[in-house]
Design a protein around this motif. Structure first.
Motif, PDB file in Angstrom:
ATOM      1  N   ALA A   1       0.817  -1.212   0.000  1.00 37.07           N
ATOM      2  CA  ALA A   1       0.000   0.000   0.000  1.00 37.07           C
ATOM      3  C   ALA A   1       0.850   1.260   0.000  1.00 37.07           C
ATOM      4  O   ALA A   1       0.485   2.254  -0.589  1.00 37.07           O
ATOM      5  N   ALA A   2       2.015   1.233   0.670  1.00 33.30           N
ATOM      6  CA  ALA A   2       2.850   2.426   0.747  1.00 33.30           C
ATOM      7  C   ALA A   2       3.883   2.480  -0.375  1.00 33.30           C
ATOM      8  O   ALA A   2       4.571   3.472  -0.507  1.00 33.30           O
ATOM      9  N   ALA A   3       4.024   1.434  -1.167  1.00 33.01           N
ATOM     10  CA  ALA A   3       5.034   1.413  -2.223  1.00 33.01           C
ATOM     11  C   ALA A   3       4.692   2.414  -3.306  1.00 33.01           C
ATOM     12  O   ALA A   3       3.529   2.688  -3.559  1.00 33.01           O
ATOM     13  N   GLN A   4       5.721   2.964  -3.943  1.00 35.66           N
ATOM     14  CA  GLN A   4       5.523   3.921  -5.011  1.00 35.66           C
ATOM     15  C   GLN A   4       6.051   3.379  -6.317  1.00 35.66           C
ATOM     16  O   GLN A   4       7.118   2.776  -6.370  1.00 35.66           O
ATOM     17  N   TRP A   5       5.299   3.616  -7.358  1.00 32.22           N
ATOM     18  CA  TRP A   5       5.735   3.330  -8.711  1.00 32.22           C
ATOM     19  C   TRP A   5       6.219   4.629  -9.324  1.00 32.22           C
ATOM     20  O   TRP A   5       5.748   5.709  -8.981  1.00 32.22           O
ATOM     21  N   GLY A   6       7.135   4.530 -10.251  1.00 33.27           N
ATOM     22  CA  GLY A   6       7.608   5.690 -10.989  1.00 33.27           C
ATOM     23  C   GLY A   6       7.805   5.333 -12.450  1.00 33.27           C
ATOM     24  O   GLY A   6       8.292   4.249 -12.766  1.00 33.27           O
ATOM     25  N   VAL A   7       7.399   6.227 -13.342  1.00 32.77           N
ATOM     26  CA  VAL A   7       7.607   6.073 -14.774  1.00 32.77           C
ATOM     27  C   VAL A   7       8.263   7.347 -15.252  1.00 32.77           C
ATOM     28  O   VAL A   7       7.801   8.450 -14.933  1.00 32.77           O
ATOM     29  N   GLY A   8       9.358   7.215 -16.004  1.00 30.63           N
ATOM     30  CA  GLY A   8      10.070   8.413 -16.402  1.00 30.63           C
ATOM     31  C   GLY A   8      10.660   8.352 -17.797  1.00 30.63           C
ATOM     32  O   GLY A   8      10.712   7.303 -18.429  1.00 30.63           O
ATOM     33  N   ALA A   9      11.106   9.519 -18.243  1.00 28.49           N
ATOM     34  CA  ALA A   9      11.776   9.664 -19.533  1.00 28.49           C
ATOM     35  C   ALA A   9      13.019  10.522 -19.319  1.00 28.49           C
ATOM     36  O   ALA A   9      13.067  11.347 -18.406  1.00 28.49           O
ATOM     37  N   SER A  10      14.024  10.317 -20.181  1.00 30.09           N
ATOM     38  CA  SER A  10      15.283  11.046 -19.994  1.00 30.09           C
ATOM     39  C   SER A  10      15.948  11.375 -21.320  1.00 30.09           C
ATOM     40  O   SER A  10      15.700  10.735 -22.342  1.00 30.09           O
TER      41      SER A  10
ATOM     42  N   ASN B   1      32.505   4.980 -21.152  1.00 29.14           N
ATOM     43  CA  ASN B   1      31.395   4.195 -20.639  1.00 29.14           C
ATOM     44  C   ASN B   1      30.508   4.989 -19.700  1.00 29.14           C
ATOM     45  O   ASN B   1      29.671   4.418 -19.025  1.00 29.14           O
ATOM     46  N   GLY B   2      30.694   6.302 -19.631  1.00 30.68           N
ATOM     47  CA  GLY B   2      29.884   7.123 -18.747  1.00 30.68           C
ATOM     48  C   GLY B   2      28.893   7.956 -19.523  1.00 30.68           C
ATOM     49  O   GLY B   2      29.088   8.258 -20.697  1.00 30.68           O
ATOM     50  N   ARG B   3      27.796   8.295 -18.850  1.00 37.26           N
ATOM     51  CA  ARG B   3      26.816   9.176 -19.473  1.00 37.26           C
ATOM     52  C   ARG B   3      26.140  10.030 -18.409  1.00 37.26           C
ATOM     53  O   ARG B   3      25.997   9.620 -17.268  1.00 37.26           O
ATOM     54  N   VAL B   4      25.719  11.207 -18.821  1.00 35.30           N
ATOM     55  CA  VAL B   4      24.957  12.109 -17.967  1.00 35.30           C
ATOM     56  C   VAL B   4      23.511  12.024 -18.430  1.00 35.30           C
ATOM     57  O   VAL B   4      23.219  12.072 -19.626  1.00 35.30           O
ATOM     58  N   VAL B   5      22.601  11.879 -17.463  1.00 35.60           N
ATOM     59  CA  VAL B   5      21.188  11.660 -17.761  1.00 35.60           C
ATOM     60  C   VAL B   5      20.360  12.765 -17.095  1.00 35.60           C
ATOM     61  O   VAL B   5      20.487  12.993 -15.893  1.00 35.60           O
ATOM     62  N   PHE B   6      19.532  13.450 -17.892  1.00 34.04           N
ATOM     63  CA  PHE B   6      18.599  14.448 -17.389  1.00 34.04           C
ATOM     64  C   PHE B   6      17.187  13.947 -17.687  1.00 34.04           C
ATOM     65  O   PHE B   6      16.937  13.479 -18.795  1.00 34.04           O
ATOM     66  N   GLY B   7      16.281  14.036 -16.712  1.00 36.34           N
ATOM     67  CA  GLY B   7      14.955  13.543 -17.000  1.00 36.34           C
ATOM     68  C   GLY B   7      13.931  13.949 -15.968  1.00 36.34           C
ATOM     69  O   GLY B   7      14.196  14.744 -15.074  1.00 36.34           O
ATOM     70  N   VAL B   8      12.762  13.349 -16.127  1.00 35.14           N
ATOM     71  CA  VAL B   8      11.660  13.607 -15.201  1.00 35.14           C
ATOM     72  C   VAL B   8      10.978  12.268 -14.915  1.00 35.14           C
ATOM     73  O   VAL B   8      10.851  11.423 -15.792  1.00 35.14           O
ATOM     74  N   LEU B   9      10.599  12.098 -13.653  1.00 36.33           N
ATOM     75  CA  LEU B   9       9.971  10.869 -13.186  1.00 36.33           C
ATOM     76  C   LEU B   9       8.588  11.212 -12.638  1.00 36.33           C
ATOM     77  O   LEU B   9       8.449  12.134 -11.847  1.00 36.33           O
ATOM     78  N   LEU B  10       7.585  10.472 -13.071  1.00 37.46           N
ATOM     79  CA  LEU B  10       6.228  10.629 -12.582  1.00 37.46           C
ATOM     80  C   LEU B  10       5.995   9.545 -11.565  1.00 37.46           C
ATOM     81  O   LEU B  10       6.005   8.353 -11.888  1.00 37.46           O
ATOM     82  N   LYS B  11       5.812   9.917 -10.282  1.00 41.82           N
ATOM     83  CA  LYS B  11       5.637   8.934  -9.207  1.00 41.82           C
ATOM     84  C   LYS B  11       4.187   8.884  -8.762  1.00 41.82           C
ATOM     85  O   LYS B  11       3.536   9.892  -8.589  1.00 41.82           O
ATOM     86  N   PHE B  12       3.694   7.667  -8.574  1.00 36.49           N
ATOM     87  CA  PHE B  12       2.309   7.484  -8.125  1.00 36.49           C
ATOM     88  C   PHE B  12       2.216   6.294  -7.184  1.00 36.49           C
ATOM     89  O   PHE B  12       3.124   5.519  -7.041  1.00 36.49           O
TER      90      PHE B  12
END
Length: 195
Positions: free
Chosen positions: A25-34, A184-195
């Motif tokens: 019940a308290a767990a959160q899901w997140g869906v995102g793009a970057s 082998n490194g990368r910088v990631v910028f994004g947004v996550l929708l948590k519900f």
């Protein structure tokens, strides 16, 4: 198509593991793009991710699992054995699963992660020799460090640095024009929708 099945299996695994963890019940899901940036060609790509919080009764500390997919694709000139092959389509994509741990410090949530995945490189071109017009996949491990900003309850912008170790890189055999060395490194910028 085979890699698409692998991506679906990884996502199904994260959903299955997340659904049997305690405290649902308290767990959160997140869906995102970057948007992702790295040194090797193709330099710019896009990614998607799905996350699931686990063991949410811990104070301050937050643990979770993530499945991620990244795609880098562009036309580029490829150089191999002294020959130049112009207008080659370079497709580089990866997917994996990562265990995450973070802490909440006000509006900021720094986090770290460690995981496994698969990286695939496809080269396609009309004038490529048979040994280059092919696909190569490798298993890798990755480590990451990043931070989310929690100014808006559901929307979480984030930035992270992800390091992946695939062993001997495909780019060690194929030198692309104007590419000094693979990274082998990368910088990631994004947004996550948590519900």
């Amino acid at each position: 198509m085979d890699n698409f099945k692998r991506v679906l299996m990884v996502l199904a695994g994260v959903i299955l593991i997340g659904s049997v963890t305690p405290n649902q019940a308290a767990a959160q899901w997140g869906v995102g793009a970057s948007y992702e940036i790295r040194d090797e060609e193709p330099k710019n790509g896009f990614g998607v991710r799905i996350e699931r919080g686990i063991l949410n009764k811990l104070p301050i500390v937050q643990l979770g699992l993530r499945a991620h997919f990244s795609n880098f694709s562009e036309e580029n000139d490829v150089r191999s054995n002294g020959n130049l092959y112009a207008d080659t389509e370079v497709k580089d994509y990866d997917f994996g699963v990562t265990a995450l741990g973070g802490v909440s410090i006000g509006l900021l949530k720094p986090y770290v992660g460690l995981g496994l995945g698969s990286n695939t490189v496809d080269l396609e071109g009309s004038d490529l020799p048979d040994n280059l017009d092919d696909s190569e996949s490798k298993i890798y491990w990755n480590a990451l460090v990043g931070a989310e900003i929690s100014a808006i309850p559901v929307l979480k912008p984030f930035v992270e640095y992800r390091y992946s170790d695939v062993g001997e890189s495909f780019y060690d055999d194929v030198q692309q024009q104007n590419v000094p060395s693979s990274s082998n490194g990368r910088v990631v910028f994004g947004v996550l929708l948590k519900f």
